[in-house]
Scaffold this motif. Structure first.
Motif, PDB file in Angstrom:
ATOM      1  N   ALA A 138       0.844  -1.234  -0.052  1.00 43.65           N
ATOM      2  CA  ALA A 138       0.018   0.068  -0.068  1.00 43.65           C
ATOM      3  C   ALA A 138       1.079   1.243   0.020  1.00 43.65           C
ATOM      4  CB  ALA A 138      -1.038  -0.059   1.296  1.00 43.65           C
ATOM      5  N   THR A 139       1.989   1.363   0.889  1.00 49.02           N
ATOM      6  CA  THR A 139       2.902   2.453   0.838  1.00 49.02           C
ATOM      7  C   THR A 139       3.635   2.504  -0.688  1.00 49.02           C
ATOM      8  OG1 THR A 139       3.207   2.018   3.303  1.00 49.02           O
ATOM      9  CG2 THR A 139       4.701   3.441   2.196  1.00 49.02           C
ATOM     10  N   ALA A 140       3.912   1.401  -1.239  1.00 48.96           N
ATOM     11  CA  ALA A 140       4.691   1.386  -2.560  1.00 48.96           C
ATOM     12  C   ALA A 140       3.874   2.063  -3.383  1.00 48.96           C
ATOM     13  CB  ALA A 140       5.261  -0.032  -2.625  1.00 48.96           C
ATOM     14  N   ALA A 141       2.538   1.586  -3.230  1.00 51.22           N
ATOM     15  CA  ALA A 141       1.437   2.130  -4.451  1.00 51.22           C
ATOM     16  C   ALA A 141       1.300   3.664  -4.109  1.00 51.22           C
ATOM     17  CB  ALA A 141       0.258   1.506  -4.226  1.00 51.22           C
ATOM     18  N   ARG A 142       1.301   3.991  -3.017  1.00 47.25           N
ATOM     19  CA  ARG A 142       1.175   5.434  -2.795  1.00 47.25           C
ATOM     20  C   ARG A 142       2.360   6.322  -3.404  1.00 47.25           C
ATOM     21  NH1 ARG A 142       1.297   6.444   2.784  1.00 47.25           N
ATOM     22  NH2 ARG A 142       1.402   8.507   2.419  1.00 47.25           N
ATOM     23  N   TYR A 143       3.536   5.618  -3.024  1.00 51.79           N
ATOM     24  CA  TYR A 143       4.697   6.535  -3.737  1.00 51.79           C
ATOM     25  C   TYR A 143       4.630   6.342  -5.222  1.00 51.79           C
ATOM     26  CZ  TYR A 143       9.784   7.444  -3.653  1.00 51.79           C
ATOM     27  OH  TYR A 143      10.998   8.140  -3.828  1.00 51.79           O
ATOM     28  N   SER A 144       4.315   5.249  -5.735  1.00 50.16           N
ATOM     29  CA  SER A 144       4.302   5.255  -7.266  1.00 50.16           C
ATOM     30  C   SER A 144       3.300   6.208  -7.778  1.00 50.16           C
ATOM     31  CB  SER A 144       3.766   3.892  -7.686  1.00 50.16           C
ATOM     32  OG  SER A 144       4.174   3.769  -8.660  1.00 50.16           O
ATOM     33  N   ALA A 145       2.181   6.400  -7.306  1.00 50.53           N
ATOM     34  CA  ALA A 145       1.148   7.435  -7.618  1.00 50.53           C
ATOM     35  C   ALA A 145       1.695   8.790  -7.358  1.00 50.53           C
ATOM     36  CB  ALA A 145      -0.248   7.104  -6.920  1.00 50.53           C
ATOM     37  N   LEU A 146       2.324   9.043  -6.295  1.00 48.28           N
ATOM     38  CA  LEU A 146       2.817  10.387  -6.039  1.00 48.28           C
ATOM     39  C   LEU A 146       3.862  10.568  -7.079  1.00 48.28           C
ATOM     40  CD1 LEU A 146       3.250  12.879  -4.105  1.00 48.28           C
ATOM     41  CD2 LEU A 146       5.104  11.545  -3.179  1.00 48.28           C
ATOM     42  N   LYS A 147       4.671   9.946  -7.430  1.00 46.63           N
ATOM     43  CA  LYS A 147       5.683  10.082  -8.355  1.00 46.63           C
ATOM     44  C   LYS A 147       4.942  10.486  -9.870  1.00 46.63           C
ATOM     45  CE  LYS A 147       9.512   7.546  -8.183  1.00 46.63           C
ATOM     46  NZ  LYS A 147      10.399   6.373  -7.869  1.00 46.63           N
ATOM     47  N   ARG A 148       4.137   9.702 -10.216  1.00 44.82           N
ATOM     48  CA  ARG A 148       3.284   9.933 -11.344  1.00 44.82           C
ATOM     49  C   ARG A 148       2.990  11.414 -11.385  1.00 44.82           C
ATOM     50  NH1 ARG A 148       0.733   6.076 -14.457  1.00 44.82           N
ATOM     51  NH2 ARG A 148       0.776   4.892 -12.443  1.00 44.82           N
ATOM     52  N   ALA A 149       2.337  11.697 -10.387  1.00 38.49           N
ATOM     53  CA  ALA A 149       1.883  13.335 -10.361  1.00 38.49           C
ATOM     54  C   ALA A 149       3.010  14.251  -9.994  1.00 38.49           C
ATOM     55  CB  ALA A 149       0.901  13.277  -8.955  1.00 38.49           C
ATOM     56  N   VAL A 150       3.954  13.897  -9.369  1.00 45.48           N
ATOM     57  CA  VAL A 150       5.197  14.846  -9.238  1.00 45.48           C
ATOM     58  C   VAL A 150       5.772  15.148 -10.822  1.00 45.48           C
ATOM     59  CG1 VAL A 150       7.479  14.873  -8.241  1.00 45.48           C
ATOM     60  CG2 VAL A 150       5.394  14.295  -7.082  1.00 45.48           C
ATOM     61  N   VAL A 151       5.793  13.929 -11.464  1.00 47.64           N
ATOM     62  CA  VAL A 151       6.706  14.060 -12.765  1.00 47.64           C
ATOM     63  C   VAL A 151       5.830  15.304 -13.634  1.00 47.64           C
ATOM     64  CG1 VAL A 151       6.869  12.926 -14.949  1.00 47.64           C
ATOM     65  CG2 VAL A 151       7.880  11.729 -12.689  1.00 47.64           C
ATOM     66  N   ALA A 152       4.459  14.995 -13.605  1.00 47.33           N
ATOM     67  CA  ALA A 152       3.758  15.998 -14.232  1.00 47.33           C
ATOM     68  C   ALA A 152       3.773  17.332 -13.733  1.00 47.33           C
ATOM     69  CB  ALA A 152       2.133  15.424 -14.439  1.00 47.33           C
TER      70      ALA A 152
END
Length: 179
Positions: A138-152
């Motif tokens: 769950a924490t890894a998925a949150r980090y992955s989603a954050l990274k997608r948003a942060v790249v944008a």
């Protein structure tokens, strides 16, 4: 095609993109681990795959991070020419005290190498973060989603991208400290 010819491995200067981490990252680490281990011999007390590419299934910049444990910061200076001989470029401490930092790959950066004191805070920090994400999907998925948003949001600026992730990294360390 060898990995250096693979367009999904490495980033050109000024480029920022993410890939999904699959099993190939473990194989890349194993191959580079062997090269480093042979070059550094007993001076490398431990060699670990760190960073996002060490966490299967999440999004990561396609640059593999490796940490090498040494006995003391001073013991790292004689290792510099050995790692330069493997094609790494030495960048000094590069903003983190008592770390020897190297980059590899041109025109696309493929590896970041962190040579750290085995009993130092930075060594422990990198391993705890990786292990926390590996142990909590769950924490890894949150980090992955954050990274997608942060790249944008970062507009391709790598330094800004790193700064936008820093609060999440601090939060994960806080969770770990409170565990």
């Amino acid at each position: 095609m060898n990995d250096t010819d693979n367009p999904d491995f490495g980033l050109a200067s000024g480029e920022l993109r993410l890939v999904t981490v699959g099993p190939e990252w473990g194989s890349r680490f194993a191959a580079e681990h062997d090269r480093i281990s042979i070059a550094l011999d007993a001076a490398a007390l431990d060699i670990r795959h760190i960073g996002s590419t060490a966490i299967p299934g999440i999004l990561a910049k396609p640059i593999l991070d490796i940490a090498v444990a040494i006995g003391s910061f001073e013991a790292g200076f004689p290792l510099v020419p050995l790692l330069v001989g493997l094609g790494y470029e030495y960048r000094g401490e590069h903003g983190i005290p008592r770390r020897h930092y190297f980059v590899h790959g041109s025109p696309r950066r493929t590896f970041h190498l962190h040579v750290l004191e085995r009993h130092g805070d930075e060594w422990a920090h990198h391993l705890r973060f990786r292990d926390t994400l590996r142990g909590s999907p769950a924490t890894a998925a949150r980090y992955s989603a954050l990274k997608r948003a942060v790249v944008a949001e970062s507009g391709g600026n790598r330094a800004f991208y790193q700064s936008l992730k820093s609060s999440f990294i601090a939060e994960v360390h806080g969770l770990r400290a409170g565990a």
